[in-house]
Design a protein around this motif. Structure first.
Motif, PDB file in Angstrom:
ATOM      1  N   ASN A  11       0.782  -1.481   0.127  1.00  0.00           N
ATOM      2  CA  ASN A  11       0.000   0.082  -0.097  1.00  0.00           C
ATOM      3  C   ASN A  11       0.816   1.114  -0.111  1.00  0.00           C
ATOM      4  OD1 ASN A  11       0.647  -0.199   2.848  1.00  0.00           O
ATOM      5  ND2 ASN A  11      -0.552   0.748   3.391  1.00  0.00           N
ATOM      6  N   VAL A  12       2.173   1.141  -0.346  1.00  0.00           N
ATOM      7  CA  VAL A  12       3.053   2.204  -0.448  1.00  0.00           C
ATOM      8  C   VAL A  12       4.015   2.341  -1.352  1.00  0.00           C
ATOM      9  CG1 VAL A  12       4.985   3.376   0.882  1.00  0.00           C
ATOM     10  CG2 VAL A  12       2.945   2.410   2.401  1.00  0.00           C
ATOM     11  N   VAL A  13       4.328   3.362  -2.028  1.00  0.00           N
ATOM     12  CA  VAL A  13       5.328   3.370  -3.151  1.00  0.00           C
ATOM     13  C   VAL A  13       6.099   4.431  -2.631  1.00  0.00           C
ATOM     14  CG1 VAL A  13       5.833   3.858  -5.638  1.00  0.00           C
ATOM     15  CG2 VAL A  13       3.960   2.450  -5.066  1.00  0.00           C
ATOM     16  N   MET A  14       7.644   4.446  -2.824  1.00  0.00           N
ATOM     17  CA  MET A  14       8.443   5.413  -2.453  1.00  0.00           C
ATOM     18  C   MET A  14       9.165   6.084  -3.656  1.00  0.00           C
ATOM     19  SD  MET A  14       9.953   4.358   1.005  1.00  0.00           S
ATOM     20  CE  MET A  14      11.131   2.933   0.691  1.00  0.00           C
ATOM     21  N   PRO A  15       8.543   7.123  -4.361  1.00  0.00           N
ATOM     22  CA  PRO A  15       9.171   7.654  -5.732  1.00  0.00           C
ATOM     23  C   PRO A  15      10.365   8.419  -5.365  1.00  0.00           C
ATOM     24  CG  PRO A  15       7.023   8.075  -5.638  1.00  0.00           C
ATOM     25  CD  PRO A  15       7.087   7.582  -4.108  1.00  0.00           C
ATOM     26  N   GLU A  32       7.974  13.174 -13.850  1.00  0.00           N
ATOM     27  CA  GLU A  32       7.501  12.150 -14.824  1.00  0.00           C
ATOM     28  C   GLU A  32       7.243  10.816 -14.243  1.00  0.00           C
ATOM     29  OE1 GLU A  32       9.101   9.791 -19.041  1.00  0.00           O
ATOM     30  OE2 GLU A  32      10.769  10.817 -17.660  1.00  0.00           O
ATOM     31  N   TYR A  33       7.979  10.365 -13.165  1.00  0.00           N
ATOM     32  CA  TYR A  33       7.771   9.364 -12.491  1.00  0.00           C
ATOM     33  C   TYR A  33       6.391   9.463 -11.457  1.00  0.00           C
ATOM     34  CZ  TYR A  33       8.486   4.921  -9.911  1.00  0.00           C
ATOM     35  OH  TYR A  33       8.256   3.793  -9.478  1.00  0.00           O
ATOM     36  N   ILE A  38       3.547   6.634 -12.074  1.00  0.00           N
ATOM     37  CA  ILE A  38       2.967   5.878 -10.773  1.00  0.00           C
ATOM     38  C   ILE A  38       1.683   6.211 -10.606  1.00  0.00           C
ATOM     39  CG2 ILE A  38       3.828   7.204  -9.017  1.00  0.00           C
ATOM     40  CD1 ILE A  38       3.930   3.481  -9.492  1.00  0.00           C
ATOM     41  N   THR A  39       1.155   7.459 -10.726  1.00  0.00           N
ATOM     42  CA  THR A  39      -0.052   7.680 -10.383  1.00  0.00           C
ATOM     43  C   THR A  39      -1.261   6.954 -11.277  1.00  0.00           C
ATOM     44  OG1 THR A  39       0.632   9.804  -9.348  1.00  0.00           O
ATOM     45  CG2 THR A  39      -1.863   9.779 -10.110  1.00  0.00           C
ATOM     46  N   SER A  40      -0.656   7.255 -12.641  1.00  0.00           N
ATOM     47  CA  SER A  40      -1.552   6.449 -13.742  1.00  0.00           C
ATOM     48  C   SER A  40      -1.772   5.095 -13.438  1.00  0.00           C
ATOM     49  CB  SER A  40      -0.922   6.793 -14.961  1.00  0.00           C
ATOM     50  OG  SER A  40      -1.531   6.374 -16.187  1.00  0.00           O
ATOM     51  N   ARG A  42      -7.154   2.176  -7.515  1.00  0.00           N
ATOM     52  CA  ARG A  42      -6.607   2.641  -6.236  1.00  0.00           C
ATOM     53  C   ARG A  42      -6.469   4.255  -6.437  1.00  0.00           C
ATOM     54  NH1 ARG A  42      -3.745  -1.906  -4.148  1.00  0.00           N
ATOM     55  NH2 ARG A  42      -2.937  -0.891  -2.329  1.00  0.00           N
ATOM     56  N   THR A  43      -6.281   4.615  -5.040  1.00  0.00           N
ATOM     57  CA  THR A  43      -6.278   6.348  -5.221  1.00  0.00           C
ATOM     58  C   THR A  43      -5.183   6.638  -4.440  1.00  0.00           C
ATOM     59  OG1 THR A  43      -7.644   6.471  -3.289  1.00  0.00           O
ATOM     60  CG2 THR A  43      -8.892   6.635  -5.214  1.00  0.00           C
ATOM     61  N   ILE A  44      -4.569   8.015  -4.774  1.00  0.00           N
ATOM     62  CA  ILE A  44      -3.408   8.432  -4.202  1.00  0.00           C
ATOM     63  C   ILE A  44      -3.818   9.130  -2.674  1.00  0.00           C
ATOM     64  CG2 ILE A  44      -1.409   9.860  -4.212  1.00  0.00           C
ATOM     65  CD1 ILE A  44      -1.275   7.591  -6.105  1.00  0.00           C
ATOM     66  N   SER A  45      -3.169   8.809  -1.725  1.00  0.00           N
ATOM     67  CA  SER A  45      -3.713   9.187  -0.390  1.00  0.00           C
ATOM     68  C   SER A  45      -3.227  10.756  -0.390  1.00  0.00           C
ATOM     69  CB  SER A  45      -2.772   8.413   0.883  1.00  0.00           C
ATOM     70  OG  SER A  45      -3.104   9.220   2.145  1.00  0.00           O
TER      71      SER A  45
END
Length: 346
Positions: A288-292, A318-319, A323-325, A332-335
């Protein structure tokens, strides 16, 4: 229904397994999809559909340690070393603010230049920008951990890498397994949301020791678990060793979600490095986490723990867009929150 399916159902209901039961799941690939579906279901129930994006700043690749798997190891004379000053770090934090991130992850090698006072100054300045702060800067004393917490740091990530003491000390020359464990319990005592994790696929690692890793996470009651497959770096003593298995890494992650249902689990860069959709597979299997990475391009290229790291050639803007897309494409949604662990256990 096979025994493995029944064990997965038990874990989904009780969030508890024995070592033998974990081993059965990890060894049986016939139940993988059922495992991943259940981990995803538990993720949705306990932490919801939001994905937390945490902006990663890799502020120094100088390290006193000689970990055999890591490209930043002290004896690697081929790596180009760098160390940011406080203005550079704050500039990147301000950019992360513009990208909409609510957490900054400050990561470095174990660089002695950054004294307790310097780290506390950085924390205080970044805190003024209204961030949650995660530190990933290695083994410190309890007094240092308390000082970082008092300065405003919220989370601390210190991966155990393996709970097999002999393997740990073989992989980490001149380091102590017992001290690593001490640090993790000190972090909990100091009031940090405490993160740890393991490398999956280290040479001589067994399924049994991976089961021990998962049980250690449970015993510690870790707040975050970051894990990924071992990827050999050609500038390290493990250059000729076999790459870790992505599916096994995701299985370890999924079992961890079943046993620690309300924690934060990143879909790690190493997963995407081995397979272009590796992060998305992880997000659909309990993460449930991504670290750009928001580090400047020149430094990002030099922070080479392992080769070919995913996202190296993307700008931070760009990243974030990519990643949002991808996240939105799987429903899922971005918190827009800070992403602290919120217990929903009954």
């Amino acid at each position: 229904m096979t025994e493995t399916f029944k064990i997965i159902e038990k874990a989904t209901q009780s969030h508890s397994l024995s070592k033998d039961e974990i081993i059965k799941i990890l060894k049986d690939d016939n139940a993988n999809e059922f495992l991943f579906q259940n981990a995803d279901k538990i993720r949705k129930k306990y932490v919801g559909n939001e994905v937390h994006l945490r902006g990663l700043i890799e502020f120094s690749n100088i390290c006193r340690c000689n970990c055999k798997y890591c490209g930043l190891r002290k004896d690697n004379n081929l790596v180009k070393r760098y160390r940011m000053d406080i203005e550079e770090i704050l500039n990147l934090a301000q950019k992360a603010k513009q990208y909409g991130y609510k957490t900054i992850v400050l990561q470095s090698g174990e660089d002695a230049f950054f004294s307790k006072e310097k780290i506390c100054e950085i924390i205080k300045e970044i805190k003024k920008l209204d961030f949650a702060i995660t530190l990933s800067i290695g083994e410190k004393t309890f007094e240092e951990y308390k000082a970082y917490k008092a300065a405003g740091a919220d989370r601390y990530l210190l991966r155990i890498e393996t709970t097999d003491k002999n393997l740990y000390e073989k992989m980490h020359p001149s380091m102590s397994f017992d001290n690593r464990v001490r640090c993790l319990y000190d972090l909990k005592k100091a009031g940090f949301e405490t993160g740890t994790g393991c490398l999956v696929g280290l040479p001589s690692q067994t399924i049994e020791s991976l089961a021990d890793d998962i049980l250690f996470f449970k015993e510690l009651d870790a707040d975050m678990i970051g894990l990924g497959p071992f990827i050999p770096n050609p500038q390290t003593p493990l250059k000729d060793k076999k790459t870790g298995n992505l599916i096994l890494a995701i299985k370890v992650m999924a079992v961890t979600r079943l046993l620690l249902p309300d924690i934060n689990i990143p879909a790690t860069t190493a997963m995407e490095t081995l397979q272009p959709d590796g992060r998305i597979i992880a997000l659909k299997s309990g993460a449930n986490v991504v670290m750009p990475n928001v580090t400047c391009e020149d430094c990002k290229q030099k922070y080479e723990i392992y080769p070919g790291k995913a996202g190296l050639n993307n700008s931070p803007e760009e990243y974030k867009r990519v990643i949002t897309s991808k996240i939105e494409a799987i429903g899922r949604t971005i918190s827009d929150g800070y992403g602290f662990r919120t217990s929903r256990l009954n």
